[in-house]
Write an enzyme that holds these catalytic residues in place. Structure first.
Site, PDB file in Angstrom:
ATOM      1  N   LYS A 210       0.980  -1.421   0.021  1.00  0.00           N
ATOM      2  CA  LYS A 210       0.056   0.044   0.074  1.00  0.00           C
ATOM      3  C   LYS A 210       0.878   1.424   0.087  1.00  0.00           C
ATOM      4  CE  LYS A 210      -4.070   2.192   2.010  1.00  0.00           C
ATOM      5  NZ  LYS A 210      -3.578   3.447   1.618  1.00  0.00           N
ATOM      6  N   ARG A 215      -4.026   8.291  -5.801  1.00  0.00           N
ATOM      7  CA  ARG A 215      -4.553   7.330  -6.492  1.00  0.00           C
ATOM      8  C   ARG A 215      -4.831   7.807  -8.052  1.00  0.00           C
ATOM      9  NH1 ARG A 215      -8.378   3.304  -4.737  1.00  0.00           N
ATOM     10  NH2 ARG A 215      -8.817   1.710  -6.601  1.00  0.00           N
ATOM     11  N   ARG A 230      -8.605  10.011  -7.936  1.00  0.00           N
ATOM     12  CA  ARG A 230      -9.910   9.225  -7.522  1.00  0.00           C
ATOM     13  C   ARG A 230     -11.108  10.041  -7.574  1.00  0.00           C
ATOM     14  NH1 ARG A 230      -9.195   7.587  -1.653  1.00  0.00           N
ATOM     15  NH2 ARG A 230     -11.367   7.354  -1.611  1.00  0.00           N
ATOM     16  N   GLU A 259      -1.345   4.049  -8.559  1.00  0.00           N
ATOM     17  CA  GLU A 259      -0.764   5.032  -7.680  1.00  0.00           C
ATOM     18  C   GLU A 259       0.237   5.919  -8.375  1.00  0.00           C
ATOM     19  OE1 GLU A 259      -1.397   5.906  -4.189  1.00  0.00           O
ATOM     20  OE2 GLU A 259      -3.033   4.651  -4.090  1.00  0.00           O
ATOM     21  N   PHE A 299      -2.084  -1.692 -10.127  1.00  0.00           N
ATOM     22  CA  PHE A 299      -2.356  -2.893  -9.353  1.00  0.00           C
ATOM     23  C   PHE A 299      -3.639  -3.467  -9.887  1.00  0.00           C
ATOM     24  CE2 PHE A 299      -3.582   0.802  -6.707  1.00  0.00           C
ATOM     25  CZ  PHE A 299      -4.929   0.799  -6.828  1.00  0.00           C
ATOM     26  N   ARG A 371     -16.713   0.197  -1.461  1.00  0.00           N
ATOM     27  CA  ARG A 371     -15.881  -0.280  -0.206  1.00  0.00           C
ATOM     28  C   ARG A 371     -16.330  -1.499   0.104  1.00  0.00           C
ATOM     29  NH1 ARG A 371     -12.190   3.204   2.241  1.00  0.00           N
ATOM     30  NH2 ARG A 371     -13.459   4.921   1.683  1.00  0.00           N
ATOM     31  N   LYS A 377      -7.545  -3.056   3.532  1.00  0.00           N
ATOM     32  CA  LYS A 377      -6.173  -2.607   3.886  1.00  0.00           C
ATOM     33  C   LYS A 377      -5.919  -2.589   5.428  1.00  0.00           C
ATOM     34  CE  LYS A 377      -8.691   1.795   4.756  1.00  0.00           C
ATOM     35  NZ  LYS A 377      -8.592   3.134   3.952  1.00  0.00           N
TER      36      LYS A 377
END
Length: 512
Positions: A210, A215, A230, A259, A299, A371, A377
């Site tokens: 992470k 983002r 984002r 990212e 990712f 989410r 995370k």
């Protein structure tokens, strides 16, 4: 459709805590809108302007004409008036804007004036979040709610989806597809307290580093590349090296999720503020790259050479990503089947200076805008993204700056916020200066010591735990809270909820 109907519906929605009742009220109101009024009606019922910003603030609303006695304003007329107000530019525009605003308010009743004031200042508090509005659109259009939600995720525009749903139904909603070049809301991760907890919920799993970056979502169509944040803002011109790296990939079209981050010469991550500041700057591309070069890591892959991959299992998307992107652009990732394996990877991420890891299901689809429990995370400390509700003037070396922050978590039930405490710990001189300027721009009222603000600024807060407290209405307070950074890249609607705080307080995070 009358503005009075919108105002009355908003008041009724604010008066109930029931999600179902809110949905029914909103749907009933939307069903009365003419096709040309749907977009502004959805915006108003969401507590927003269709135009977002029209140059009107609190100062413009201090002196208003007496209200009208009977309602005469339609939604279409109000939308046209606000469009004219926002279009004023150049010499004399302030006076012209004031005159147009006065004429609009003179035609509004007392209830309509109150509602318009709330719209213009962002102070409509009715607890109707995006999910409730999407359900209301579905009910008004008599289509499945899942179809509306998916269309919103793919388009990023609830208002446009509402217009299509209310005029064309399910068949028209199916025309919303992932479009290369048009960003969509990213998939988000839930918090897990420890690696053990995450692996207990998702195993076997992939474990990603992470990064403490920004983002990004990169879209490529032939030689055309666009990079979005984002919050779906286009930052392509500010990140030329990111765009160039995507353009060099051996693909025709792609949508990548990842990212952007500034790294030091030894490969260690720079502080988040360095990355954020670089992405916020505009200027000569060569100079930007030379002063603060950005690295990009991906990712996920949502589209490749004409094929949409959002609904494909994660392992298939990731295999396609490895084939499309060079190794140095793919996030460090491993697949694990035990806690010890995940813990080793977690330690490696921390040793490299990164935030932690994200534990991911191998089989989950890409749940845009959600989410979900398939991404968890894990960080080595408790952190929450909280909304700044007010700030107190500082003392000593902080005199003249807004310092002590009043912090609140979102309450999805009421649409408001639950205060969890105050802190000035962790604020550097630079952060103090920045937040003072930002918060004064959000001011709603003040007293001798405190400036109250619109709940728009999000701050990432680290803390040692959640304790019971009789000082705050929520019965909880953060222990040893400290500011890590301002999250100006994150809307308040995505801040953490009081339910998450309660789960931390009891030691039971929500299950996946």
């Amino acid at each position: 459709m009358w503005l009075a109907e919108i105002a009355a519906t908003s008041a009724a929605v604010a008066a109930t805590r029931s999600r179902r009742a809110k949905t029914e009220l909103l749907a009933g109101c939307l069903s009365k809108a003419d096709p040309g009024e749907v977009v502004p009606a959805v915006a108003y019922l969401s507590g927003e302007l269709r135009q977002r910003q029209i140059g009107v603030g609190w100062a413009s609303l201090r002196e208003l004409p007496p209200p009208a006695q009977t309602p005469i304003l339609t939604v279409a007329a109000v939308d046209a008036a606000l469009e004219r107000i926002g279009a004023q530019r150049g010499a004399g525009s302030q006076s012209e804007r004031r005159g147009l605003l006065g004429a609009l308010f003179a035609a509004a009743t007392a209830d309509e004036q109150r509602y318009l004031r709330g719209l213009l200042t962002g102070e409509v508090r009715q607890g109707a979040l995006a999910g409730v509005m999407a359900d209301a659109v579905a009910r008004a259009a008599e289509v499945p709610a899942a179809e509306v939600r998916r269309a919103v995720l793919l388009s990023g525009d609830l208002r446009a989806v509402a217009a299509v749903a209310l005029t064309g139904g399910s068949e028209a909603l199916r025309d919303f597809r992932l479009e290369v070049g048009r960003p969509l809301a990213p998939m988000l991760a839930q918090a897990a307290a420890t690696v053990d907890d995450a692996i207990a919920k998702v195993c076997p799993a992939a474990v990603d580093w992470k990064l403490d970056g920004v983002r990004i979502q990169a879209h490529r169509d032939g030689d055309e590349v666009a990079v979005f944040t984002r919050s779906l803002d286009d930052i392509t011109s500010r990140v030329p090296e990111v765009a160039a790296a995507v353009r060099a990939m051996p693909v025709r079209s792609a949508v990548l999720d990842g990212e952007a981050i500034a790294l030091a010469g030894d490969g260690a991550p720079m502080p988040f503020q360095v990355t954020s500041s670089r992405i916020g700057r505009r200027g000569d591309p060569r100079q930007l790259r030379e002063e603060t070069p950005l690295s990009s890591y991906y990712f996920d892959l949502l589209h490749l050479d004409g094929e949409d991959l959002m609904d494909a299992p994660a392992h298939r998307r990731w295999t396609a990503l490895v084939g499309a992107a060079p190794p140095d652009l793919v996030i460090p990732r491993t697949v694990v089947s035990t806690v010890n394996q995940a813990a080793e990877w977690f330690a490696g991420a921390l040793d490299a200076g990164h935030e932690g890891v994200v534990v991911k299901s191998l089989d989950a689809p890409y749940e845009a805008g959600r989410r979900g429990g398939s991404w968890l995370k894990v960080k080595p400390r408790h952190t929450l993204d909280l909304v700044v509700l007010a700030a107190e003037w500082g003392h000593g070396r902080r005199r003249g700056f807004l310092s002590n922050l009043h912090l609140g978590a979102r309450d999805p039930e009421t649409g408001g916020h639950v205060m969890l405490g105050k802190t000035f710990k962790g604020l550097t001189d630079e952060m103090l200066a920045w937040q003072t300027e930002r918060l004064l721009a959000l001011e709603t009222r003040r007293d001798e010591w405190t400036v109250h603000v619109r709940p728009e600024l999000v701050a990432e807060i680290a803390f040692d735990g959640v304790q019971s407290s009789t000082r705050y209405p929520g019965g909880m307070a953060l222990r040893f809270a400290r500011v890590l950074r301002h999250r100006d890249d994150k809307p308040a609607a995505e801040a953490d909820t009081v339910d998450t705080v309660r789960a931390l307080h009891t030691g039971r995070l929500p299950s996946a």
